[in-house]
Design an enzyme around this catalytic site. Sequence first.
Site, PDB file in Angstrom:
ATOM      1  N   PRO A 123      20.771  -8.313 -10.536  1.00  0.00           N
ATOM      2  CA  PRO A 123      19.433  -9.257 -10.343  1.00  0.00           C
ATOM      3  C   PRO A 123      18.435  -8.854  -9.402  1.00  0.00           C
ATOM      4  O   PRO A 123      18.986  -8.765  -8.198  1.00  0.00           O
ATOM      5  CB  PRO A 123      20.175 -10.668 -10.119  1.00  0.00           C
ATOM      6  N   TYR A 174      19.250 -20.157  -0.695  1.00  0.00           N
ATOM      7  CA  TYR A 174      19.005 -21.257  -1.943  1.00  0.00           C
ATOM      8  C   TYR A 174      20.184 -22.001  -1.664  1.00  0.00           C
ATOM      9  O   TYR A 174      21.128 -22.088  -1.034  1.00  0.00           O
ATOM     10  CB  TYR A 174      19.242 -20.193  -3.045  1.00  0.00           C
ATOM     11  N   ARG A 189      27.437 -14.591  -6.802  1.00  0.00           N
ATOM     12  CA  ARG A 189      26.473 -13.672  -5.875  1.00  0.00           C
ATOM     13  C   ARG A 189      26.148 -14.360  -4.631  1.00  0.00           C
ATOM     14  O   ARG A 189      26.040 -15.784  -4.514  1.00  0.00           O
ATOM     15  CB  ARG A 189      25.338 -13.480  -6.581  1.00  0.00           C
ATOM     16  N   ASP A 224      -7.385   8.149  -4.278  1.00  0.00           N
ATOM     17  CA  ASP A 224      -7.996   7.666  -3.056  1.00  0.00           C
ATOM     18  C   ASP A 224      -9.325   8.107  -3.086  1.00  0.00           C
ATOM     19  O   ASP A 224     -10.340   7.731  -2.642  1.00  0.00           O
ATOM     20  CB  ASP A 224      -7.188   8.311  -1.827  1.00  0.00           C
TER      21      ASP A 224
HETATM   22  P1  ADP Z   1      -4.556  10.851  -3.023  1.00  0.00           P
HETATM   23  O1  ADP Z   1      -3.763   9.878  -2.178  1.00  0.00           O
HETATM   24  O2  ADP Z   1      -5.481  10.469  -3.841  1.00  0.00           O
HETATM   25  O3  ADP Z   1      -3.597  11.880  -3.735  1.00  0.00           O
HETATM   26  P2  ADP Z   1      -4.540  12.883  -0.638  1.00  0.00           P
HETATM   27  O4  ADP Z   1      -5.572  12.514   0.477  1.00  0.00           O
HETATM   28  O5  ADP Z   1      -3.397  12.500  -0.391  1.00  0.00           O
HETATM   29  O6  ADP Z   1      -5.242  11.812  -1.819  1.00  0.00           O
HETATM   30  O7  ADP Z   1      -4.912  14.196  -0.978  1.00  0.00           O
HETATM   31  C1  ADP Z   1      -6.057  15.042  -1.179  1.00  0.00           C
HETATM   32  C2  ADP Z   1      -5.701  16.490  -1.056  1.00  0.00           C
HETATM   33  O8  ADP Z   1      -7.015  17.029  -1.684  1.00  0.00           O
HETATM   34  C3  ADP Z   1      -5.622  16.800   0.350  1.00  0.00           C
HETATM   35  O9  ADP Z   1      -4.473  17.638   0.311  1.00  0.00           O
HETATM   36  C4  ADP Z   1      -6.947  17.961   0.688  1.00  0.00           C
HETATM   37  O10 ADP Z   1      -6.473  18.956   1.381  1.00  0.00           O
HETATM   38  C5  ADP Z   1      -7.266  18.186  -0.834  1.00  0.00           C
HETATM   39  N1  ADP Z   1      -8.740  18.551  -0.948  1.00  0.00           N
HETATM   40  C6  ADP Z   1      -9.787  17.857  -0.425  1.00  0.00           C
HETATM   41  N2  ADP Z   1     -10.921  18.428  -0.870  1.00  0.00           N
HETATM   42  C7  ADP Z   1     -10.614  19.704  -1.481  1.00  0.00           C
HETATM   43  C8  ADP Z   1     -11.316  20.374  -2.022  1.00  0.00           C
HETATM   44  N3  ADP Z   1     -12.756  20.698  -2.153  1.00  0.00           N
HETATM   45  N4  ADP Z   1     -10.699  21.607  -2.723  1.00  0.00           N
HETATM   46  C9  ADP Z   1      -9.475  21.497  -2.866  1.00  0.00           C
HETATM   47  N5  ADP Z   1      -8.663  20.788  -2.380  1.00  0.00           N
HETATM   48  C10 ADP Z   1      -9.039  19.636  -1.677  1.00  0.00           C
END
Ligand code: ADP
Length: 700
Positions: free
Chosen positions: A29, A180, A228, A650
Amino acid sequence: MARNPRYDILFEPVRIGPVTARNRFYAVPHAAGMTNTMPHMRAAFRGTKAEGGWGVVCTGYVSIDPTSDDAPLPYATLWDDDDIRSHALMTQAVHDQGALAGIELWHGGGSVMNRLSRTPPMSPSGTAWMATHVNFMGNQRPRVMDQADIRQLLKWQADAARRARSAGFDIVYVYAGMGYLPYEFLLPEWNMRTDAYGGSLANRARIVRELLEVTHEAVQGKCAVALRISLEELRARPSEAAASEAHELVGLMADLPDLWDVKLDSSPTDCAPSRFAPEGSHEPVIDFVKTLTKRPVVGVGRFTSPDTMVGQIKRGVLDLIGAARPSIADPFLPNKIDEGREQDIRECIGCNICISSWHDSVPVRCTQNPTIGEEWRRGWHPERIAPAASGASVLVVGSGPAGLECALSLGRRGYEVNVAEAADEIGGRLRFETRLPGLGAWGRVLDWRRGQLEKLGNVNIYRGNRLSADDILELGNTHVVIATGSRWARLLYSPLEVPTGRIEGPGIYTPDDIAEGAQPEGPVAVYDFDNYYMGSVLAEHLARRGLEVRYVTPAGHASAWTIMSNEQPQTHRMLSAHGIALHTLTRVTDFKAGELTLANQFTNAESRYPCRSLVIVGARFGNDFLHGALTARPEDLKDAGIVSVTRIGDAAAPGAIVHAVYSGHRYARELDADPASLGHRRDAPLARRTAARAELETEA
Ligand code: ADP
Ligand code: SF4
């Protein structure tokens, strides 16, 4: 592939009272944020675990009466016969896949606030829980249970057990754990009663015995009855009759339950994050139970290694391998072991985002498994994905969690995928973060995806390739995905929590600078208003380098949000163990010439400290430069045959790893999909079947 004979023992059937589990894999659970208002989501989520090979699949906590109401936290109910249909959907989904269904009947006693039902909560002696998590705080203290309340409690349990049987459950729980109600009877500090339910351990345990008896009676031998129980506190208490009160209690009730489900007492220890506790951390507390009972014993420990599981059985610790988190991260874990594919297991990383979902009162989310909770509403299956709907090629720029998940899922669909990564190694933020103290297990996010990608012939990864907009236009793939991550910012904020602008100067760093090799000098201050793990992890990292570290946060606690992920108590212990000075409710207002200026968040009272470096862990912004540069050139895109440019992870909106993985997965699922199939279905409670409605249905 055939199963490794070493793991055969895991696939032995286990008899649990009147029912038999097909193997030793037991999805225990656990709260999953799905209440009775989401019965279809819940059924599909648990049915998928059964499909993945778990021999038993259980519900989360199910309230037996409105006097146990955890609102606004998401709990299930079995208060009346109308609730039966909601649960029956789940038992059917689980049975269809050949597994047993278990239900955790629950009464929260003095730990709930009954905000919805507005009935005073109750506990053995009126003692309240000292909650330190604001979600669990309230102003309502429990009333003392009298004899009539005890009789009522037994009746509610019996009625709920009968309903559970009608709903098709095979295993019905008595839950005496985690603060609980029945647990409150077990500890003398909660239970100061002078009647037959207080005093000696036998008396304090009387309610548990009676709950087991009425449950057995209610299910009439048709279902197994499980107990449990949390044993951490009891094991720490001396007993005149046995090695500890935990030993005495298990001895007293040895063969009364059909199954012992044993665990620890509070969420941060029971469900400890991998930052602070290894796999199998429950063993020192629960290892004795099997020596005192002939009934099977199930327990958890974030088990993902089949060898560790076999060890638990062979060393006589457990009969059934319990799992909550490993069954979320990979619902198909048992089948993968069965098929000799243990290297395909998507191992839980112990980040506890799943638990934070419950605290957030939303359906379960998982960093490793983006499909969890989406089985019904989006139709996502953890092991299956629709084949490519076109011959398009996709360029994924960036190989962090978002880019990797996107590339893997697109590759599985059969698209031609090209991944360009600027760095010499794939992994994005994971390259740095998994080298920080306590975050090694998070490397599984990268390792698993790397291993799976290696099996695909249609995903090409180009390391050491930083692409410009011109490069991308030249490569001319059909779709371009920008997964280039984010950058931390040097922003400061006012007492009104609004930005006051950037602070620049020598000795000021962000986590990106440290990831790129900057070495701050001590004394150093880490200023954290990100509130997740990064601030405290970096403080630990710098302290381990021998620097004098000061941790400053405008929040009331270090890593304030991590109360949601069970990390906060251990984070405070860690800061103290490393001698890191802690300033809560405090803002950084200035840093220059070797001096740090702080101000109290509410009074603005200032203080100054000698300080040579400042690390700001606060705001982040997406690296969406490429997206902007490309979308500004629609004609060039057209000439290059590029149909779409999309930001994910990101780069689109900075978040935790869970957000990045989900974003990458969703892009891959939705590429070329029928627009009508996008979005998600809305679940709805099963409507009460009134006489008027029955009449309407007959007419129809
Ligand atoms: P997310 O969490 O969104 O996956 P990250 O920050 O972990 O993002 O990963 C982004 C990746 O993109 C990094 O490894 C970075 O080196 C790569 N990166 C950023 N700009 C470029 C680019 N112009 N060409 C190729 N790779 C890139
Ligand atoms: Fe494991 Fe994290 Fe997924 Fe929870 S969210 S199951 S802890 S990987």
